[in-house]
Design an enzyme around this catalytic site. Structure first.
Site, PDB file in Angstrom:
ATOM      1  N   GLU A 200       0.778  -1.461   0.297  1.00  0.00           N
ATOM      2  CA  GLU A 200       0.353  -0.183   0.062  1.00  0.00           C
ATOM      3  C   GLU A 200       0.650   1.437  -0.296  1.00  0.00           C
ATOM      4  O   GLU A 200       1.894   1.217   0.360  1.00  0.00           O
ATOM      5  CB  GLU A 200      -0.420  -0.240   1.093  1.00  0.00           C
ATOM      6  CG  GLU A 200      -1.808  -0.873   1.258  1.00  0.00           C
ATOM      7  CD  GLU A 200      -2.605  -0.981   2.460  1.00  0.00           C
ATOM      8  OE1 GLU A 200      -2.625   0.174   3.991  1.00  0.00           O
ATOM      9  OE2 GLU A 200      -3.870  -1.484   2.596  1.00  0.00           O
ATOM     10  N   HIS A 235       1.317   0.541  16.246  1.00  0.00           N
ATOM     11  CA  HIS A 235      -0.606   0.400  15.152  1.00  0.00           C
ATOM     12  C   HIS A 235      -1.230  -0.788  16.157  1.00  0.00           C
ATOM     13  O   HIS A 235      -2.156  -0.953  15.999  1.00  0.00           O
ATOM     14  CB  HIS A 235       0.329  -0.788  14.666  1.00  0.00           C
ATOM     15  CG  HIS A 235       1.227  -0.845  13.623  1.00  0.00           C
ATOM     16  ND1 HIS A 235       0.984   0.177  12.251  1.00  0.00           N
ATOM     17  CD2 HIS A 235       2.776  -1.278  13.167  1.00  0.00           C
ATOM     18  CE1 HIS A 235       2.037   0.659  11.961  1.00  0.00           C
ATOM     19  NE2 HIS A 235       3.245  -0.369  12.273  1.00  0.00           N
ATOM     20  N   ARG A 297     -16.248  -7.625  13.946  1.00  0.00           N
ATOM     21  CA  ARG A 297     -16.847  -8.471  15.461  1.00  0.00           C
ATOM     22  C   ARG A 297     -17.422  -7.239  16.316  1.00  0.00           C
ATOM     23  O   ARG A 297     -17.115  -6.196  15.393  1.00  0.00           O
ATOM     24  CB  ARG A 297     -15.322  -9.670  16.153  1.00  0.00           C
ATOM     25  CG  ARG A 297     -14.202  -8.599  15.597  1.00  0.00           C
ATOM     26  CD  ARG A 297     -13.011  -8.659  17.040  1.00  0.00           C
ATOM     27  NE  ARG A 297     -11.692  -8.084  16.925  1.00  0.00           N
ATOM     28  CZ  ARG A 297     -11.043  -7.307  16.378  1.00  0.00           C
ATOM     29  NH1 ARG A 297     -12.384  -5.812  17.816  1.00  0.00           N
ATOM     30  NH2 ARG A 297      -9.901  -6.395  16.510  1.00  0.00           N
TER      31      ARG A 297
END
Length: 610
Positions: A200, A235, A297
């Site tokens: 990306e 992250h 979820r």
């Protein structure tokens, strides 16, 4: 409505689910490993079943054991919480095949969004904007390097099956690509059993924007607005908020509509989150926000959405799983105020955020904000699971009010002796960029030490604590000593000066100093020579590690009360140890120049006969 529910999880999310289920009249069943036999979620549930040894791979991650527990307790449904088996499509399918209700999306939806490359291809087909990059099947190193060149550096290599920041590497230059690719693949293979990657474009001023979506079995899908989760460390999200700062109505409509499109593309049912990355180098704008992935979820940060919408998302999950339509339509939903959540971890920022384990002798988070936790005072923090022990959520009319309320709650938190990141969270909430609402995902990495909480308490806090230990009015900093006392601040000796007579008022052995989310223990170690050498049995012990620089007596010598016996050098200061009473030197183990440890016997005095 579901009549009985097994929660296939632990900690705060298990407790959270149990509370809502109980309010709906649902019988709850907890499962637990050996380490969690007395955990809070076990005691809150109506019934509990052991499922194996302490490591998660031998208990919470063993689907067959959870299914057996459901059968043995006649559970009607299974709620996976988040983490563990919550996004395991095979487990979801096994639950359904066993004739149980799965409180979550259909296994096909989980599979569709589980692999990042396939999910992005599906999103492109659905008209959802996707981050520029390479999603191809050709995984050769040459092809991946060529695609990275074409995209333009910096790029991000991401594991196709990744999550939680694993299997992810930023690459700033073509010369570093091969090494980063190899490292990423090895980590991905180890963590997920799949070493495939995608490439990306790396966004230089990224913000992490995500949208809560919800679908039912009747074809309805709504969004519950966006959250900003940009404050991250390696992250991993640290602080989340809703709505996103600086989000204008046009941009909000665009990103939320894209999220609903994404959910419709996989016929989504239940709670889910569509995650986007925003390039904010020129401000927050709809044409610079791209789809990253979907979490199939409930999210850790769902409470901030509950706060601004007034909805219980676990209740929504249970109603949808029971076959009911969504409780509200899109037009019914609105944003009320602002909410911010902080994740409280049992970890020590001063030691590189290493997890901190042990008994929570003190665990007090106050009552000023919402607390979601799976522990309580007296509980053990084990080394087997995620170190998050609580979430603190503040909701107010404005963002600044919510920020101040949350910072104050963390500032006043008292947790001991387990270390936490509360002080780090206070520093983050008080950072100028966070106050301005301009945080991007690189803030913590850039600031580094600038966000570390103080190593020592303030002079004022130390003064108050020492005065409490030594008696009112006896403490003074930066003054000529008339009486000296030694204390231990955590595991470090500290010398404090007192006025004459203060020694006699020392009673307590220790006190906790809580300031800015940090907690220290100030303990009475030994006080001046008379107190240090003044044991009732005549044993004169070394008050701290040091070097003997003078011995003023010999064995058999008679001594008077207060007579100097030995001088110890420690912490660059000299400390005279004196006789506690009249007597005779019965034993002498100190010798000039010798090194001694804390508590070592230096002299023993036999008391003179009256």
């Amino acid at each position: 409505m579901i009549a009985s529910l097994l929660i296939a999880n632990r900690g705060e999310i298990a407790c959270r689910i149990i509370r809502t289920a109980r309010s709906l009249g649902i019988r709850t069943i907890a499962v637990h490993s050996d380490a969690d036999a007395t955990a809070l979620h076990v005691r809150l549930a109506d019934e509990a079943v052991p499922i194996g040894p302490s490591p998660a791979r031998e208990s919470y991650l063993v689907g067959d054991r959870i299914l057996a527990a459901a059968r043995d307790t006649a559970a009607e449904a299974i709620h996976p919480g988040y983490g563990f088996l919550s996004e395991n499509a095979d487990f979801a399918a096994a639950v359904i095949a066993a004739g149980l209700i799965w409180v979550g999306p259909h296994p096909d939806s989980i599979r569709a969004m589980g692999l990042k490359d396939a999910a992005k291809a599906r999103m492109i087909a659905a008209g959802v904007p996707v981050t520029p990059g390479y999603l191809g099947e050709d995984q050769s190193a040459d092809r991946l390097a060529a695609e990275a060149d074409a995209i333009g550096y910096p790029v991000l290599i991401k594991a196709v099956a990744g999550g939680g920041g694993k299997g992810m590497r930023r690459v700033d230059d073509a010369t570093d690509f091969a090494d980063a690719l190899g490292s990423c693949r090895r980590e991905a293979a180890s963590s997920f059993g799949d070493d495939r990657v995608l490439i990306e474009k790396y966004i230089l001023s990224p913000r992490h924007i995500e949208v809560q979506v919800f679908g039912d079995t009747h074809g309805n899908i709504v969004h519950l607005f966006e959250r900003d989760c940009s404050l991250q460390r390696r992250h991993q999200k640290v602080i989340e908020e809703a709505p996103a700062p600086g989000m204008d109505p046009i941009t909000r409509a665009a990103v939320c509509d894209a999220a609903v499109k994404a959910a419709r593309a996989v016929d989504y049912v239940g709670a889910g989150t569509i995650e986007f990355i925003a390039d904010t180098s020129a401000g927050l704008s709809a044409d610079r926000i791209w789809f990253m992935e979907m979490n199939t979820r409930l999210q850790v940060e769902h409470p901030v959405t509950e706060a601004i919408t007034g909805q219980d998302l676990v209740e929504w999950q249970l109603r949808v799983a029971s076959g009911e339509p969504l409780p509200m339509t899109q037009d019914d939903l609105a944003i009320d105020g602002h909410a911010i959540e902080a994740r409280l971890y049992a970890e020590d920022p001063a030691k590189g955020f290493l997890p901190s384990i042990g008994r929570l002798d003190v665990f007090d988070l106050g009552t000023s904000v919402r607390i979601d936790t799976g522990v309580e005072q007296g509980a053990e923090v084990s080394p087997f699971y995620d170190p998050m022990i609580a979430k603190l959520i503040a909701h107010a009319a404005t963002r600044e009010e919510a920020r101040e309320t949350l910072a104050d709650a963390l500032d006043e938190a008292v947790i001991w002796p387990v270390r936490t990141n509360a002080g780090f969270l206070v520093e983050a909430l008080d950072h100028a960029d966070f106050i301005a609402g301009t945080v991007d995902t690189g803030l913590i990495a850039r600031e580094g030490e600038g966000l570390m909480p103080p190593v020592l308490p303030s002079d004022e806090a130390l003064a108050d604590a020492a005065a409490s230990l030594a008696g009112e009015g006896g403490f003074r900093l930066n003054a000529a000593p008339r009486w000296q006392g030694w204390f231990r601040l955590d595991d470090q000796p500290i010398e404090i000066d007192f006025a004459d007579g203060a020694a006699e008022s020392v009673e307590d052995d220790h006190i906790l100093i809580a300031e800015g989310g940090q907690v220290w223990e100030l303990a009475r170690w030994r006080v001046d020579g008379a107190a240090a050498g003044g044991a009732a049995d005549g044993a004169i012990l070394a008050p701290m590690p040091g070097r003997i620089i003078a011995v003023d007596v010999v064995e058999g010598q008679g001594v008077a009360p207060g007579q100097k016996l030995v001088t110890l050098e420690a912490m660059k200061m000299e400390h005279a140890l004196v006789a506690p009473f009249a007597g005779t030197v019965a034993a002498l183990s100190a010798s000039t120049g010798g090194q001694v440890t804390e508590g070592a016997l230096l002299v023993r005095i036999d008391r003179s006969a009256d």
